[in-house]
Design a protein around this motif. Structure first.
Motif, short mmCIF file in Angstrom:
data_model
loop_
_atom_site.label_atom_id
_atom_site.label_comp_id
_atom_site.label_asym_id
_atom_site.label_seq_id
_atom_site.Cartn_x
_atom_site.Cartn_y
_atom_site.Cartn_z
N SER A 202 0.80 -1.06 -0.10
CA SER A 202 -0.13 -0.21 0.01
C SER A 202 0.81 1.29 0.02
CB SER A 202 -0.67 -0.17 1.13
OG SER A 202 -1.96 -1.22 1.29
N ASP A 203 0.35 2.40 -0.56
CA ASP A 203 0.90 3.80 -0.81
C ASP A 203 0.44 4.53 0.35
OD1 ASP A 203 2.75 3.37 -3.25
OD2 ASP A 203 0.47 2.79 -3.96
N PHE A 204 -0.60 4.32 0.70
CA PHE A 204 -1.52 4.84 1.91
C PHE A 204 -2.26 3.70 2.73
CE2 PHE A 204 -1.22 8.01 -1.25
CZ PHE A 204 -0.64 9.07 -0.62
N VAL A 205 -2.07 3.81 4.12
CA VAL A 205 -2.69 2.75 4.92
C VAL A 205 -3.31 3.51 5.83
CG1 VAL A 205 -2.43 0.90 6.64
CG2 VAL A 205 -0.67 1.20 4.79
N LEU A 233 0.98 6.39 6.69
CA LEU A 233 -0.13 5.87 7.67
C LEU A 233 -1.27 6.98 8.27
CD1 LEU A 233 -0.84 3.18 9.41
CD2 LEU A 233 0.70 4.35 11.42
N ILE A 234 -2.41 6.65 8.12
CA ILE A 234 -3.23 7.55 8.29
C ILE A 234 -4.28 6.76 9.32
CG2 ILE A 234 -5.21 8.99 7.65
CD1 ILE A 234 -2.58 9.36 5.82
N GLY A 258 5.35 9.44 6.19
CA GLY A 258 4.89 10.25 6.95
C GLY A 258 3.68 9.70 7.49
N ALA A 259 2.95 10.33 8.39
CA ALA A 259 1.66 9.98 9.17
C ALA A 259 0.64 11.50 9.27
CB ALA A 259 1.83 9.44 10.34
N GLY A 260 -0.75 11.01 8.94
CA GLY A 260 -1.86 11.86 8.96
C GLY A 260 -2.59 11.46 10.17
N LEU A 261 -2.55 12.14 11.39
CA LEU A 261 -3.19 11.79 12.69
C LEU A 261 -4.03 12.46 13.18
CD1 LEU A 261 0.46 10.77 14.25
CD2 LEU A 261 -1.32 9.11 13.11
N ASP A 262 -5.29 12.03 13.78
CA ASP A 262 -6.44 12.89 14.32
C ASP A 262 -6.62 12.55 15.71
OD1 ASP A 262 -8.13 15.06 14.16
OD2 ASP A 262 -9.86 13.37 14.12
N VAL A 263 -5.87 11.44 16.10
CA VAL A 263 -6.28 10.79 17.50
C VAL A 263 -4.87 10.54 18.32
CG1 VAL A 263 -8.60 9.80 16.93
CG2 VAL A 263 -6.26 8.66 16.30
N PHE A 264 -5.01 10.67 19.49
CA PHE A 264 -3.68 10.72 20.43
C PHE A 264 -4.23 10.21 21.90
CE2 PHE A 264 -3.90 14.36 17.68
CZ PHE A 264 -2.99 14.13 16.77
N ASP A 265 -2.80 9.40 22.48
CA ASP A 265 -3.10 8.78 23.79
C ASP A 265 -3.58 9.81 24.59
OD1 ASP A 265 -2.55 6.24 22.80
OD2 ASP A 265 -0.58 6.38 23.39
N HIS A 266 -3.02 11.16 24.74
CA HIS A 266 -3.34 11.89 25.54
C HIS A 266 -3.83 13.24 24.79
CE1 HIS A 266 -1.53 9.70 28.80
NE2 HIS A 266 -0.48 9.56 28.08
N GLU A 267 -5.06 13.70 25.13
CA GLU A 267 -5.41 14.83 24.40
C GLU A 267 -6.15 16.01 25.50
OE1 GLU A 267 -8.61 13.76 21.68
OE2 GLU A 267 -7.37 12.17 20.81
N LEU A 278 7.48 16.88 14.48
CA LEU A 278 8.00 15.89 13.46
C LEU A 278 7.59 16.77 11.96
CD1 LEU A 278 7.57 12.65 15.01
CD2 LEU A 278 9.55 13.29 14.07
N PRO A 279 8.42 16.94 11.07
CA PRO A 279 8.09 17.42 9.75
C PRO A 279 7.35 16.56 9.01
CG PRO A 279 10.39 16.92 9.77
CD PRO A 279 9.88 16.51 11.34
N ASN A 280 7.29 15.39 8.96
CA ASN A 280 6.63 14.41 8.17
C ASN A 280 5.35 13.85 8.99
OD1 ASN A 280 8.03 12.83 10.30
ND2 ASN A 280 8.59 11.48 8.85
N VAL A 281 4.83 14.79 10.06
CA VAL A 281 3.39 14.50 10.31
C VAL A 281 2.54 15.49 10.26
CG1 VAL A 281 2.30 14.42 12.65
CG2 VAL A 281 4.27 13.06 12.59
N LEU A 282 1.40 15.19 9.72
CA LEU A 282 0.26 16.14 9.51
C LEU A 282 -0.74 15.83 10.56
CD1 LEU A 282 -1.39 18.54 8.36
CD2 LEU A 282 -1.91 16.73 6.37
N ALA A 283 -0.98 16.57 11.69
CA ALA A 283 -1.65 16.24 12.75
C ALA A 283 -2.90 17.22 12.87
CB ALA A 283 -1.02 16.06 14.08
N THR A 284 -3.88 16.79 13.21
CA THR A 284 -5.21 17.60 13.53
C THR A 284 -5.64 17.19 15.08
OG1 THR A 284 -6.57 16.15 12.23
CG2 THR A 284 -6.26 18.10 11.35
N PRO A 285 -6.23 18.28 15.77
CA PRO A 285 -6.72 17.98 17.15
C PRO A 285 -8.03 17.11 17.37
CG PRO A 285 -7.16 20.48 16.45
CD PRO A 285 -6.68 19.48 15.40
#
Length: 318
Positions: A202-205, A233-234, A258-267, A278-285
């Motif tokens: 896969s190119d995107f997971v 990884l998304i 890189g990774a696209g992330l919208d969920v985190f262990d601690h929010e 990290l420059p290769n992370v696109l994160a949203t809250p």
């Protein structure tokens, strides 16, 4: 007697304008709190007189310890029909009724594609460059047509992901522990021979599973090592699906692109967390379900839940 209702974690300060709360007056007095409250004693201080709590799914954990300090609480309403942050057995043992609401699946699908497209076309890098008078075009985008989207999970959201990927001209494969070739074929999706095969090709997971004992940590360090170095990884589902330390390591060493992330262990995410830098992370809250349409569903059905509870006929009980 007037009941006191507190709405927690109204981050955008919109809860009271998204639904007709006035219909509950004068029987219910409503207060909305807008900021995350991380200190337990302060949370108890603010909630101790509440008869009703309206919470947004998994923003504030409603634990047995917290419930034991809220003796007046009678009704807990959560957005959605599943909330892993609520200790349901403790609530029931304390005589607290817990009810949910409906929830649309379009919003998280749309956000997942926003992350995919943002990563593929380096939108944050290029936008920052424009704002800061930097280089005019400094990155080479990645086209989606002909690429492979690997879906871990082909439920309601995964199915919508597949449909949109096909519109982009992508190949779609899927895997989960119970997924069959027949079920995948219903959505013109190829069933991967194994999780390893999906990750290899896969190119995107993109992850679309409910977090459970079986799915927790389903993406491990070994799984990340199986991905292409050019793959992304998304995760807009739950952070617990991924070994977070292993993901930080893989991103630090460019083991994946890189990774696209919208969920985190601690929010909210701690200020010093690597994902913020990290420059290769696109994160949203954790914006997956945060849209006007969904908030309208949540808060209007929360009002229905409260009305039904007062009438002695609770609905949408969990």
């Amino acid at each position: 007697m007037t009941l006191r209702c507190i709405i927690l974690d109204d981050y955008q300060n919109v809860a009271l304008t998204q639904a007709g709360w006035s219909i509950l007056k004068p029987a219910v007095e409503i207060t909305a709190l807008h900021n995350p409250i991380l200190q337990q004693d302060r949370l108890v201080e603010l909630l101790v007189d509440a008869d009703i709590l309206v919470i947004m799914r998994e923003r504030t954990p409603i634990t047995a310890a917290l419930l034991s300090r809220l003796p007046k609480l009678k009704l807990l309403v959560t957005s959605g029909m599943r909330n892993a942050a609520v200790d349901l057995p403790a609530a029931k043992a304390q005589g607290v009724t817990v009810c949910g609401t409906g929830s649309g699946s379009d919003a998280p699908v749309e956000l997942t594609w926003a992350l995919i497209l943002g990563l593929a076309r380096h939108l944050t890098v290029e936008n920052r460059s424009i704002r800061n008078s930097g280089p005019w075009q400094s990155t080479l985008g990645i086209g989606l047509k002909g690429k492979t989207l690997g879906l871990i999970g082909l439920g309601k959201i995964g199915q919508r992901m597949a449909l949109i990927a096909q519109a982009f001209g992508m190949k779609v494969t899927a895997w989960s522990q119970n997924l069959t070739a027949e079920r995948a074929a219903e959505f013109n999706v190829e069933l991967a021979e194994s999780k390893q095969a999906l990750l290899n090709n896969s190119d995107f997971v993109s992850l679309h599973l409910v977090l459970s004992d079986r799915s927790r940590g389903i993406i491990s360090a070994q799984d990340l090592a199986a991905m292409k170095s050019t793959a992304f990884l998304i995760n807009t589902s739950r952070s617990g699906l991924v070994d977070q330390a292993a993901l930080v390591e893989a991103l630090n060493h460019r083991q994946i692109a890189g990774a696209g992330l919208d969920v985190f262990d601690h929010e909210p995410l701690p200020d010093n967390h690597p994902y913020r830098h990290l420059p290769n992370v696109l994160a949203t809250p954790h914006l997956g379900y945060v849209t006007d349409d969904n908030y309208g569903i949540y808060f209007n059905e929360a009002i229905e839940d409260i009305q039904a509870f007062i009438a002695g006929q609770p609905v949408r009980e969990l």
